[in-house]
Write a protein that holds these residues in place. Structure first.
Motif, PDB file in Angstrom:
ATOM      1  N   ASP A  19       0.813  -1.223   0.000  1.00 53.15           N
ATOM      2  CA  ASP A  19       0.000   0.000   0.000  1.00 53.15           C
ATOM      3  C   ASP A  19       0.848   1.276   0.000  1.00 53.15           C
ATOM      4  O   ASP A  19       0.313   2.375  -0.093  1.00 53.15           O
ATOM      5  N   ASP A  20       2.174   1.138   0.069  1.00 46.13           N
ATOM      6  CA  ASP A  20       3.094   2.285  -0.035  1.00 46.13           C
ATOM      7  C   ASP A  20       3.487   2.586  -1.476  1.00 46.13           C
ATOM      8  O   ASP A  20       4.043   3.654  -1.757  1.00 46.13           O
ATOM      9  N   ILE A  21       3.243   1.653  -2.374  1.00 41.54           N
ATOM     10  CA  ILE A  21       3.804   1.724  -3.728  1.00 41.54           C
ATOM     11  C   ILE A  21       3.484   3.039  -4.437  1.00 41.54           C
ATOM     12  O   ILE A  21       4.377   3.673  -5.003  1.00 41.54           O
ATOM     13  N   GLU A  22       2.265   3.475  -4.426  1.00 38.59           N
ATOM     14  CA  GLU A  22       1.907   4.708  -5.142  1.00 38.59           C
ATOM     15  C   GLU A  22       2.615   5.923  -4.555  1.00 38.59           C
ATOM     16  O   GLU A  22       3.070   6.804  -5.286  1.00 38.59           O
ATOM     17  N   LEU A  23       2.732   5.974  -3.231  1.00 39.02           N
ATOM     18  CA  LEU A  23       3.417   7.099  -2.584  1.00 39.02           C
ATOM     19  C   LEU A  23       4.919   7.070  -2.876  1.00 39.02           C
ATOM     20  O   LEU A  23       5.533   8.115  -3.106  1.00 39.02           O
ATOM     21  N   VAL A  24       5.502   5.883  -2.881  1.00 40.79           N
ATOM     22  CA  VAL A  24       6.923   5.749  -3.202  1.00 40.79           C
ATOM     23  C   VAL A  24       7.154   6.131  -4.664  1.00 40.79           C
ATOM     24  O   VAL A  24       8.113   6.829  -4.991  1.00 40.79           O
ATOM     25  N   GLU A  55       5.441   8.246  -6.414  1.00 39.77           N
ATOM     26  CA  GLU A  55       5.338   9.705  -6.495  1.00 39.77           C
ATOM     27  C   GLU A  55       6.635  10.364  -6.011  1.00 39.77           C
ATOM     28  O   GLU A  55       7.123  11.322  -6.629  1.00 39.77           O
ATOM     29  N   LEU A  56       7.214   9.855  -4.950  1.00 40.36           N
ATOM     30  CA  LEU A  56       8.489  10.363  -4.430  1.00 40.36           C
ATOM     31  C   LEU A  56       9.602  10.196  -5.464  1.00 40.36           C
ATOM     32  O   LEU A  56      10.364  11.126  -5.740  1.00 40.36           O
ATOM     33  N   ILE A  57       9.680   9.021  -6.059  1.00 38.90           N
ATOM     34  CA  ILE A  57      10.701   8.742  -7.075  1.00 38.90           C
ATOM     35  C   ILE A  57      10.463   9.616  -8.309  1.00 38.90           C
ATOM     36  O   ILE A  57      11.386  10.240  -8.834  1.00 38.90           O
ATOM     37  N   ARG A  58       9.212   9.667  -8.790  1.00 38.45           N
ATOM     38  CA  ARG A  58       8.887  10.458  -9.977  1.00 38.45           C
ATOM     39  C   ARG A  58       9.262  11.919  -9.789  1.00 38.45           C
ATOM     40  O   ARG A  58       9.842  12.548 -10.663  1.00 38.45           O
ATOM     41  N   ARG A  59       8.961  12.454  -8.623  1.00 37.41           N
ATOM     42  CA  ARG A  59       9.307  13.860  -8.348  1.00 37.41           C
ATOM     43  C   ARG A  59      10.812  14.081  -8.422  1.00 37.41           C
ATOM     44  O   ARG A  59      11.269  15.108  -8.930  1.00 37.41           O
ATOM     45  N   ASN A  60      11.605  13.147  -7.911  1.00 33.98           N
ATOM     46  CA  ASN A  60      13.061  13.292  -7.985  1.00 33.98           C
ATOM     47  C   ASN A  60      13.531  13.293  -9.431  1.00 33.98           C
ATOM     48  O   ASN A  60      14.393  14.091  -9.804  1.00 33.98           O
ATOM     49  N   PHE A  61      12.968  12.425 -10.253  1.00 37.58           N
ATOM     50  CA  PHE A  61      13.346  12.427 -11.669  1.00 37.58           C
ATOM     51  C   PHE A  61      12.941  13.741 -12.339  1.00 37.58           C
ATOM     52  O   PHE A  61      13.747  14.349 -13.042  1.00 37.58           O
ATOM     53  N   ASP A  62      11.711  14.167 -12.118  1.00 40.55           N
ATOM     54  CA  ASP A  62      11.185  15.342 -12.818  1.00 40.55           C
ATOM     55  C   ASP A  62      11.688  16.680 -12.285  1.00 40.55           C
ATOM     56  O   ASP A  62      11.756  17.649 -13.032  1.00 40.55           O
ATOM     57  N   GLU A  63      12.034  16.748 -11.015  1.00 37.57           N
ATOM     58  CA  GLU A  63      12.426  18.023 -10.414  1.00 37.57           C
ATOM     59  C   GLU A  63      13.928  18.157 -10.166  1.00 37.57           C
ATOM     60  O   GLU A  63      14.429  19.268 -10.103  1.00 37.57           O
ATOM     61  N   LYS A 111      12.456   6.414 -15.184  1.00 36.06           N
ATOM     62  CA  LYS A 111      11.086   6.507 -14.654  1.00 36.06           C
ATOM     63  C   LYS A 111      10.314   5.242 -15.020  1.00 36.06           C
ATOM     64  O   LYS A 111       9.582   4.693 -14.191  1.00 36.06           O
ATOM     65  N   GLU A 112      10.484   4.792 -16.237  1.00 36.40           N
ATOM     66  CA  GLU A 112       9.809   3.563 -16.681  1.00 36.40           C
ATOM     67  C   GLU A 112      10.215   2.366 -15.816  1.00 36.40           C
ATOM     68  O   GLU A 112       9.389   1.532 -15.477  1.00 36.40           O
ATOM     69  N   HIS A 113      11.485   2.307 -15.432  1.00 35.52           N
ATOM     70  CA  HIS A 113      11.997   1.200 -14.602  1.00 35.52           C
ATOM     71  C   HIS A 113      11.475   1.247 -13.172  1.00 35.52           C
ATOM     72  O   HIS A 113      11.649   0.280 -12.435  1.00 35.52           O
ATOM     73  N   ASN A 114      10.896   2.350 -12.770  1.00 33.55           N
ATOM     74  CA  ASN A 114      10.463   2.510 -11.378  1.00 33.55           C
ATOM     75  C   ASN A 114       8.962   2.720 -11.228  1.00 33.55           C
ATOM     76  O   ASN A 114       8.505   3.097 -10.149  1.00 33.55           O
ATOM     77  N   LYS A 115       8.203   2.481 -12.276  1.00 31.75           N
ATOM     78  CA  LYS A 115       6.753   2.628 -12.189  1.00 31.75           C
ATOM     79  C   LYS A 115       6.178   1.642 -11.176  1.00 31.75           C
ATOM     80  O   LYS A 115       6.815   0.647 -10.828  1.00 31.75           O
ATOM     81  N   PRO A 116       4.985   1.909 -10.678  1.00 34.47           N
ATOM     82  CA  PRO A 116       4.403   1.074  -9.615  1.00 34.47           C
ATOM     83  C   PRO A 116       4.422  -0.431  -9.878  1.00 34.47           C
ATOM     84  O   PRO A 116       4.782  -1.206  -8.986  1.00 34.47           O
TER      85      PRO A 116
END
Length: 156
Positions: free
Chosen positions: A9-14, A16-24, A39-44
């Protein structure tokens, strides 16, 4: 702050954290195609699969996931290559000691495995952090095309 193993149940939040690091953050130091590739390698759905073979942890503060980090064996049983993987801190919290907290937790876990070396495939943005933690750049850099810097720390 509390560190614990990741749960499904943490996957979506994790993610989002990873995606933000890539994008920001990473987009400022890496090509767009590499950022999109990782990003593709780290999708939910991929994170769920990684839970089967990586030790993945999260740092929680005030009921919010603010960091994640993992230990992965990128080798095999005969020739293990234990590495830090999926290591991210919420972008606005960089430089506040949260990465060091997660790193120390991973180090305690890895030392229980009685291995001599720990590796990390570092992004350009993580290079300074890992150097401060004691890692040195490997002489051989097999993933240059992926803009990754392999680093190693001696544990013995």
């Amino acid at each position: 702050m509390k560190i614990r193993e990741i749960r499904k149940d943490d996957i979506e939040l994790v993610w989002e954290l990873i995606r933000r690091n890539f994008d920001e953050v990473m987009i400022n130091h890496h090509s767009k195609e590499i950022v999109e590739k990782f990003k593709e390698h780290n999708k939910p759905e991929r994170l769920k699969e990684q839970m089967k073979w990586k030790e993945i942890y999260v740092v929680k503060k005030d009921n919010e996931i603010i960091s994640t980090g993992a230990i992965a064996n990128f080798g095999d049983n005969d020739s293990p290559k234990y590495s830090i993987s999926n290591f991210f801190v919420k972008p606005e919290l960089h430089g506040q000691g949260i990465g060091r907290l997660m790193f120390n937790h991973l180090l305690i876990s890895i030392k229980k495995k009685d291995i001599e070396k720990l590796h990390v495939p570092s992004s350009r943005t993580g290079l300074g952090f890992y150097k401060r933690m004691g890692f040195v750049e490997d002489e051989v850099q097999p993933d240059k095309k992926d803009e990754i810097i392999w680093m190693t720390i001696e544990l013995s």
